[in-house]
Design a protein around this motif. Sequence first.
Motif, PDB file in Angstrom:
ATOM      1  N   PRO A  79      33.702  16.202  27.281  1.00 15.18           N
ATOM      2  CA  PRO A  79      33.744  15.371  28.492  1.00 15.18           C
ATOM      3  C   PRO A  79      33.157  13.971  28.308  1.00 15.18           C
ATOM      4  O   PRO A  79      33.343  13.105  29.146  1.00 15.18           O
ATOM      5  CB  PRO A  79      32.944  16.180  29.519  1.00 15.18           C
ATOM      6  N   LYS A  80      32.492  13.733  27.197  1.00 14.37           N
ATOM      7  CA  LYS A  80      31.898  12.424  26.922  1.00 14.37           C
ATOM      8  C   LYS A  80      32.792  11.551  26.044  1.00 14.37           C
ATOM      9  O   LYS A  80      32.360  10.521  25.544  1.00 14.37           O
ATOM     10  CB  LYS A  80      30.531  12.592  26.242  1.00 14.37           C
ATOM     11  N   PHE A  81      34.040  11.978  25.846  1.00 15.56           N
ATOM     12  CA  PHE A  81      34.967  11.257  24.972  1.00 15.56           C
ATOM     13  C   PHE A  81      36.302  11.028  25.672  1.00 15.56           C
ATOM     14  O   PHE A  81      36.796  11.890  26.385  1.00 15.56           O
ATOM     15  CB  PHE A  81      35.218  12.061  23.690  1.00 15.56           C
ATOM     16  N   LYS A  82      36.878   9.842  25.422  1.00 14.37           N
ATOM     17  CA  LYS A  82      38.226   9.569  25.917  1.00 14.37           C
ATOM     18  C   LYS A  82      38.887   8.542  25.012  1.00 14.37           C
ATOM     19  O   LYS A  82      38.253   7.595  24.567  1.00 14.37           O
ATOM     20  CB  LYS A  82      38.192   9.029  27.340  1.00 14.37           C
ATOM     21  N   MET A  83      40.183   8.759  24.759  1.00 17.13           N
ATOM     22  CA  MET A  83      40.968   7.804  23.997  1.00 17.13           C
ATOM     23  C   MET A  83      42.065   7.269  24.904  1.00 17.13           C
ATOM     24  O   MET A  83      42.713   8.031  25.623  1.00 17.13           O
ATOM     25  CB  MET A  83      41.588   8.456  22.756  1.00 17.13           C
ATOM     26  N   LEU A  84      42.261   5.960  24.859  1.00 19.36           N
ATOM     27  CA  LEU A  84      43.282   5.300  25.661  1.00 19.36           C
ATOM     28  C   LEU A  84      44.085   4.386  24.743  1.00 19.36           C
ATOM     29  O   LEU A  84      43.528   3.511  24.084  1.00 19.36           O
ATOM     30  CB  LEU A  84      42.636   4.493  26.788  1.00 19.36           C
ATOM     31  N   LEU A  85      45.397   4.614  24.688  1.00 19.20           N
ATOM     32  CA  LEU A  85      46.289   3.796  23.868  1.00 19.20           C
ATOM     33  C   LEU A  85      46.947   2.758  24.759  1.00 19.20           C
ATOM     34  O   LEU A  85      47.614   3.105  25.730  1.00 19.20           O
ATOM     35  CB  LEU A  85      47.351   4.677  23.201  1.00 19.20           C
ATOM     36  N   VAL A  86      46.750   1.483  24.425  1.00 20.32           N
ATOM     37  CA  VAL A  86      47.277   0.384  25.220  1.00 20.32           C
ATOM     38  C   VAL A  86      48.469  -0.217  24.490  1.00 20.32           C
ATOM     39  O   VAL A  86      48.307  -0.935  23.496  1.00 20.32           O
ATOM     40  CB  VAL A  86      46.192  -0.693  25.479  1.00 20.32           C
ATOM     41  N   GLU A 146      46.062   9.396  26.417  1.00 24.16           N
ATOM     42  CA  GLU A 146      46.657   8.668  27.537  1.00 24.16           C
ATOM     43  C   GLU A 146      47.216   7.340  27.033  1.00 24.16           C
ATOM     44  O   GLU A 146      46.592   6.662  26.221  1.00 24.16           O
ATOM     45  CB  GLU A 146      45.595   8.414  28.612  1.00 24.16           C
ATOM     46  N   VAL A 147      48.394   6.963  27.523  1.00 21.36           N
ATOM     47  CA  VAL A 147      49.037   5.716  27.131  1.00 21.36           C
ATOM     48  C   VAL A 147      49.313   4.877  28.372  1.00 21.36           C
ATOM     49  O   VAL A 147      49.782   5.400  29.383  1.00 21.36           O
ATOM     50  CB  VAL A 147      50.371   5.968  26.386  1.00 21.36           C
ATOM     51  N   ILE A 148      49.004   3.596  28.276  1.00 24.80           N
ATOM     52  CA  ILE A 148      49.369   2.648  29.330  1.00 24.80           C
ATOM     53  C   ILE A 148      50.119   1.487  28.688  1.00 24.80           C
ATOM     54  O   ILE A 148      49.969   1.236  27.492  1.00 24.80           O
ATOM     55  CB  ILE A 148      48.141   2.129  30.122  1.00 24.80           C
ATOM     56  N   LEU A 149      50.891   0.800  29.488  1.00 22.95           N
ATOM     57  CA  LEU A 149      51.640  -0.367  29.029  1.00 22.95           C
ATOM     58  C   LEU A 149      51.006  -1.591  29.680  1.00 22.95           C
ATOM     59  O   LEU A 149      50.941  -1.679  30.910  1.00 22.95           O
ATOM     60  CB  LEU A 149      53.105  -0.220  29.440  1.00 22.95           C
ATOM     61  N   LEU A 150      50.487  -2.494  28.864  1.00 20.44           N
ATOM     62  CA  LEU A 150      49.838  -3.689  29.391  1.00 20.44           C
ATOM     63  C   LEU A 150      50.886  -4.788  29.564  1.00 20.44           C
ATOM     64  O   LEU A 150      51.398  -5.330  28.598  1.00 20.44           O
ATOM     65  CB  LEU A 150      48.715  -4.153  28.459  1.00 20.44           C
ATOM     66  N   ASP A 151      51.211  -5.072  30.806  1.00 14.79           N
ATOM     67  CA  ASP A 151      52.227  -6.080  31.140  1.00 14.79           C
ATOM     68  C   ASP A 151      51.523  -7.383  31.481  1.00 14.79           C
ATOM     69  O   ASP A 151      51.415  -7.772  32.638  1.00 14.79           O
ATOM     70  CB  ASP A 151      53.073  -5.590  32.322  1.00 14.79           C
ATOM     71  N   ASP A 152      51.015  -8.037  30.467  1.00 13.30           N
ATOM     72  CA  ASP A 152      50.266  -9.265  30.708  1.00 13.30           C
ATOM     73  C   ASP A 152      50.356 -10.193  29.500  1.00 13.30           C
ATOM     74  O   ASP A 152      49.417 -10.905  29.166  1.00 13.30           O
ATOM     75  CB  ASP A 152      48.804  -8.931  31.001  1.00 13.30           C
ATOM     76  N   ILE A 153      51.494 -10.180  28.839  1.00 18.14           N
ATOM     77  CA  ILE A 153      51.678 -10.955  27.612  1.00 18.14           C
ATOM     78  C   ILE A 153      51.529 -12.458  27.855  1.00 18.14           C
ATOM     79  O   ILE A 153      50.976 -13.173  27.030  1.00 18.14           O
ATOM     80  CB  ILE A 153      53.058 -10.647  26.976  1.00 18.14           C
TER      81      ILE A 153
END
Length: 165
Positions: A78-85, A108-115
Motif C-alpha cells: 500500500p506504500k507503493f504506486k507506479m504511474l505511466l505517463v 496505471e496509465v494516463i495520457l498527458l495532453d499538454d504538449i
Amino acid sequence: MKKILSFIVLIFSMSFYFSQEKIIINDVPTIKYEMLENKIQDEKDVLLVLNFWSTTCAPCVKELPDFMEVNNKYKSNPKFKMLLVSLDRPKDKDRVIQFIKNKKLSAEVILLDDIKRMNTWIPRFEKNWDGNIPVTIIYKNSETVHFNDGEMTKGELENIITKNL
C-alpha cells in the motif's frame, strides 16, 4: 463419461487461468499538467514512481517490461504506486490502449495532453530535464527523491525503491 467430464473441467480451468492474465482497459484518462500535479500531491502517502514514455520511443518501450516486473513485485504494497505517463498524442489514444493490452502493462496509465505547454511544465517537474524521454521521477511524500533522465534498468529501479520504501 469420465473423460468428457475431465476434459470439460480442464477447458474450464484453462479458460479461467487465461482470463486472469488479461488486462482489460476500457479507457486511458487524458489529462492536463495541473491534474497530474494534483495527482502527485494526492499520492503523498506512497512512494510514487512516475515514468514519462511514448509508444514511439524505443528506449521507453525497451524498459517497460522491467518496470512491469518491478510494479508486479511491489503493487500489493500500500506504500507503493507506479504511474505511466504517456506523451503520445491524444489522437493516438487507441494505439496507446492497444499497446497497453499487447504489452500487458499492469501499472496505471494516463495520457498527458499538454504538449503545447511542455516548456512550462517540464521545468516544474525537474529543472535539469531537457524534454527527452524516457524520464522517471520518484516521489516520496510528494517530494522528488530521484530523477532519472534516460533508460533505467530493473536493478537501478529496484535499488531506489528498496532504499525509499
